[in-house]
Scaffold this motif. Structure first.
Motif, mmCIF file in Angstrom:
data_model
loop_
_atom_site.group_PDB
_atom_site.id
_atom_site.type_symbol
_atom_site.label_atom_id
_atom_site.label_comp_id
_atom_site.label_asym_id
_atom_site.label_seq_id
_atom_site.Cartn_x
_atom_site.Cartn_y
_atom_site.Cartn_z
ATOM 1 N N GLY A 163 0.789 -1.224 0.000
ATOM 2 C CA GLY A 163 0.000 0.000 0.000
ATOM 3 C C GLY A 163 0.821 1.274 0.000
ATOM 4 O O GLY A 163 0.331 2.344 0.356
ATOM 5 N N ARG A 164 2.072 1.175 -0.414
ATOM 6 C CA ARG A 164 2.930 2.359 -0.452
ATOM 7 C C ARG A 164 2.446 3.346 -1.521
ATOM 8 O O ARG A 164 2.462 4.556 -1.320
ATOM 9 C CB ARG A 164 4.382 1.958 -0.724
ATOM 10 C CG ARG A 164 5.359 3.118 -0.760
ATOM 11 C CD ARG A 164 6.787 2.672 -1.062
ATOM 12 N NE ARG A 164 7.369 1.918 0.043
ATOM 13 C CZ ARG A 164 7.645 0.629 0.009
ATOM 14 N NH1 ARG A 164 7.367 -0.081 -1.087
ATOM 15 N NH2 ARG A 164 8.193 0.019 1.040
ATOM 16 N N SER A 165 2.017 2.825 -2.660
ATOM 17 C CA SER A 165 1.612 3.699 -3.769
ATOM 18 C C SER A 165 0.101 3.758 -3.952
ATOM 19 O O SER A 165 -0.421 4.740 -4.475
ATOM 20 C CB SER A 165 2.282 3.234 -5.071
ATOM 21 O OG SER A 165 1.867 1.901 -5.390
ATOM 22 N N VAL A 166 -0.599 2.719 -3.541
ATOM 23 C CA VAL A 166 -2.052 2.711 -3.717
ATOM 24 C C VAL A 166 -2.669 1.702 -2.751
ATOM 25 O O VAL A 166 -2.042 0.695 -2.412
ATOM 26 C CB VAL A 166 -2.444 2.369 -5.181
ATOM 27 C CG1 VAL A 166 -2.088 0.924 -5.521
ATOM 28 C CG2 VAL A 166 -3.908 2.639 -5.449
ATOM 29 N N ARG A 167 -3.881 1.991 -2.297
ATOM 30 C CA ARG A 167 -4.552 1.093 -1.355
ATOM 31 C C ARG A 167 -6.060 1.288 -1.459
ATOM 32 O O ARG A 167 -6.538 2.113 -2.238
ATOM 33 C CB ARG A 167 -4.075 1.360 0.077
ATOM 34 C CG ARG A 167 -4.242 2.802 0.521
ATOM 35 C CD ARG A 167 -3.524 3.068 1.828
ATOM 36 N NE ARG A 167 -4.186 2.392 2.928
ATOM 37 C CZ ARG A 167 -5.154 2.933 3.684
ATOM 38 N NH1 ARG A 167 -5.564 4.169 3.463
ATOM 39 N NH2 ARG A 167 -5.701 2.260 4.663
ATOM 40 N N ASN A 168 -6.796 0.500 -0.681
ATOM 41 C CA ASN A 168 -8.251 0.624 -0.609
ATOM 42 C C ASN A 168 -8.650 1.253 0.731
ATOM 43 O O ASN A 168 -7.975 1.043 1.745
ATOM 44 C CB ASN A 168 -8.908 -0.757 -0.762
ATOM 45 C CG ASN A 168 -8.636 -1.357 -2.121
ATOM 46 O OD1 ASN A 168 -8.915 -0.755 -3.148
ATOM 47 N ND2 ASN A 168 -8.056 -2.547 -2.136
ATOM 48 N N GLY A 169 -9.735 2.002 0.731
ATOM 49 C CA GLY A 169 -10.146 2.730 1.915
ATOM 50 C C GLY A 169 -10.891 1.876 2.923
ATOM 51 O O GLY A 169 -11.663 0.979 2.564
ATOM 52 N N LEU A 170 -10.658 2.169 4.208
ATOM 53 C CA LEU A 170 -11.373 1.525 5.310
ATOM 54 C C LEU A 170 -12.148 2.593 6.071
ATOM 55 O O LEU A 170 -11.668 3.717 6.239
ATOM 56 C CB LEU A 170 -10.403 0.832 6.265
ATOM 57 C CG LEU A 170 -9.430 -0.182 5.671
ATOM 58 C CD1 LEU A 170 -8.502 -0.700 6.777
ATOM 59 C CD2 LEU A 170 -10.182 -1.332 5.014
ATOM 60 N N ASN A 171 -13.312 2.233 6.563
ATOM 61 C CA ASN A 171 -14.129 3.165 7.325
ATOM 62 C C ASN A 171 -14.650 2.470 8.577
ATOM 63 O O ASN A 171 -15.500 1.592 8.495
ATOM 64 C CB ASN A 171 -15.297 3.678 6.472
ATOM 65 C CG ASN A 171 -16.076 4.773 7.162
ATOM 66 O OD1 ASN A 171 -15.566 5.427 8.066
ATOM 67 N ND2 ASN A 171 -17.304 4.985 6.728
ATOM 68 N N PHE A 172 -14.102 2.826 9.725
ATOM 69 C CA PHE A 172 -14.554 2.281 11.010
ATOM 70 C C PHE A 172 -15.693 3.172 11.498
ATOM 71 O O PHE A 172 -15.484 4.358 11.765
ATOM 72 C CB PHE A 172 -13.407 2.277 12.016
ATOM 73 C CG PHE A 172 -12.254 1.392 11.636
ATOM 74 C CD1 PHE A 172 -12.155 0.103 12.146
ATOM 75 C CD2 PHE A 172 -11.270 1.836 10.767
ATOM 76 C CE1 PHE A 172 -11.090 -0.726 11.809
ATOM 77 C CE2 PHE A 172 -10.200 1.020 10.415
ATOM 78 C CZ PHE A 172 -10.124 -0.272 10.943
ATOM 79 N N THR A 173 -16.898 2.619 11.626
ATOM 80 C CA THR A 173 -18.061 3.438 11.965
ATOM 81 C C THR A 173 -18.894 2.764 13.044
ATOM 82 O O THR A 173 -19.264 1.596 12.923
ATOM 83 C CB THR A 173 -18.955 3.664 10.722
ATOM 84 O OG1 THR A 173 -18.166 4.247 9.684
ATOM 85 C CG2 THR A 173 -20.096 4.598 11.048
ATOM 86 N N GLU A 174 -19.189 3.527 14.087
ATOM 87 C CA GLU A 174 -20.095 3.028 15.127
ATOM 88 C C GLU A 174 -21.402 3.815 15.090
ATOM 89 O O GLU A 174 -21.426 5.003 14.745
ATOM 90 C CB GLU A 174 -19.434 3.092 16.498
ATOM 91 C CG GLU A 174 -18.961 4.469 16.906
ATOM 92 C CD GLU A 174 -18.148 4.434 18.196
ATOM 93 O OE1 GLU A 174 -18.487 5.187 19.117
ATOM 94 O OE2 GLU A 174 -17.167 3.649 18.281
#
Length: 364
Positions: A98-109
């Motif tokens: 994930g140095r150049s590109v990654r997928n997003g995470l969303n921690f939501t309560e």
């Protein structure tokens, strides 16, 4: 009436552009103390096309980008379960860490009572945020395949210096082919604070607004994203003056004569679990007000505004009637907030029942 392309000319009823993240949900607990999470997919723009497909049974597609790894394909699997066409997803080679590109995470309560809902996103350097003008073949989407409606919003526009250019490029192509364009302002302070705050948000959104047919927002979006003040509204939005919002809408349509419809949700928060919920929609010189639902009980408020947008769009596509559209939007948004996750679990029959004045008595 909106001038909407007939469905027989188009493969899709609606195409959306936006980032889709993996939502990690601690259920009734807290992110900071969780030992397990339920996984969902979610994204402000995508949630709209997902609702249109899953609840309203209309053919939709999403334009986004993922790092080509297992997390990306997990999110893709969620999208496929929702029935949304994935053929326009851009897959970006993954570098292994994930140095150049990654997928997003969303921690939501979800929040409860006096404890507000809480979102903690981890989305820097994502594939979607790196999209730039020229990456997507909009002619293939709006010219060859065809779509009656195009939807995107302020969350995607806030992701990077290049994403507003992608929004405008898409809107120009959609307009060329007679596709109705909607935009949800969806102001998120956390997305703008590192790149110029409200001033930058207003600079970007005021330019994008020039291309929009149907502008959508909530009780604070029009002020934060476009700079329109609402008479009688306090800083905490503890009271929502309907007449003030009507005047604000009138100012918006004078400023942007290209707006063919303007819709806003109205939410007064008594607690995380109890909200007043309503909506307004201006179209053809008239302002229509949805049924106002006081003390609506909330299970998970995240995605309620997106479900309002999908119900509103369905109302225009099905009836081309603003009064019905705002009722379908408000009813769908209310139902979506009774279930967990970003996306709607409601059915068309349930929405129609609520629009028709149905109660919550047991159905059996």
């Amino acid at each position: 009436m909106l001038k909407i392309r007939p469905q027989e000319e188009c493969r899709y009823a609606c195409v959306s552009l936006g980032e889709i993240m993996l939502r990690l949900d601690p259920g009734d607990g807290r992110v900071r103390t969780a030992r397990s999470f339920q996984a969902w997919e979610g994204g402000g723009e995508y949630n709209v096309t997902r609702g249109l497909r899953k609840c309203f049974n209309l053919p939709t597609a999403v334009v986004t980008a993922f790092a080509d790894n297992e997390v990306g394909h997990l999110i893709e699997d969620f999208i496929l379960q929702g029935g949304v066409d994935t053929r326009f997803i851009k897959w970006v080679p993954y570098d292994g860490i994930g140095r150049s590109v990654r997928n997003g995470l969303n921690f939501t309560e979800k929040g409860y009572g006096i404890r507000a809902a809480l979102g903690n996103s981890d989305r820097g350097n994502t594939a979607s945020s790196q999209l730039k003008a020229g990456d997507i073949d909009w002619e293939e989407i709006f010219g060859k395949a065809g779509s009656r409606w195009f939807h995107t919003g302020g969350i995607f526009a806030a992701l990077s210096e290049t994403t507003p250019d992608v929004v405008i490029e898409a809107m120009k192509a959609a307009k060329k082919h007679g596709t109705i364009i909607s935009y949800d302002l969806n102001y998120r302070p956390s997305l703008w604070k590192g790149i110029g705050g409200k001033e930058k948000a207003q600079e970007v959104n005021r330019e994008i607004a020039k291309y929009v047919d149907v502008m959508i927002g909530n009780e604070e979006d029009f002020t934060a994203s476009l700079g329109f003040e609402v008479e009688g509204a306090d800083e905490n939005l503890s009271v929502l003056p309907i007449e003030g919002y009507k005047k604000m809408i009138e100012t918006a349509i004078k400023t942007y004569p290209n707006f063919k419809a303007v819709a806003t949700t109205l939410r007064t928060v008594h607690s995380a679990s109890v909200n007043d919920w309503g909506a307004l929609c201006w179209h053809d010189g008239e302002i229509h007000e949805a049924e106002h639902r006081e003390k609506l009980e909330i299970y998970d408020r995240v995605g309620g505004g997106d479900s309002f947008a999908s119900g509103l769009i369905y109302g225009f596509l099905a009836f081309n009637d603003a009064a019905q559209a705002v009722e379908y939007g408000a009813a769908h948004g209310a139902l979506a907030m009774t279930t967990p996750g970003d996306t709607s679990m409601a059915t068309l029959k349930e929405v129609e029942r609520i629009v028709g004045g149905g109660s919550a008595r047991v159905i059996r």
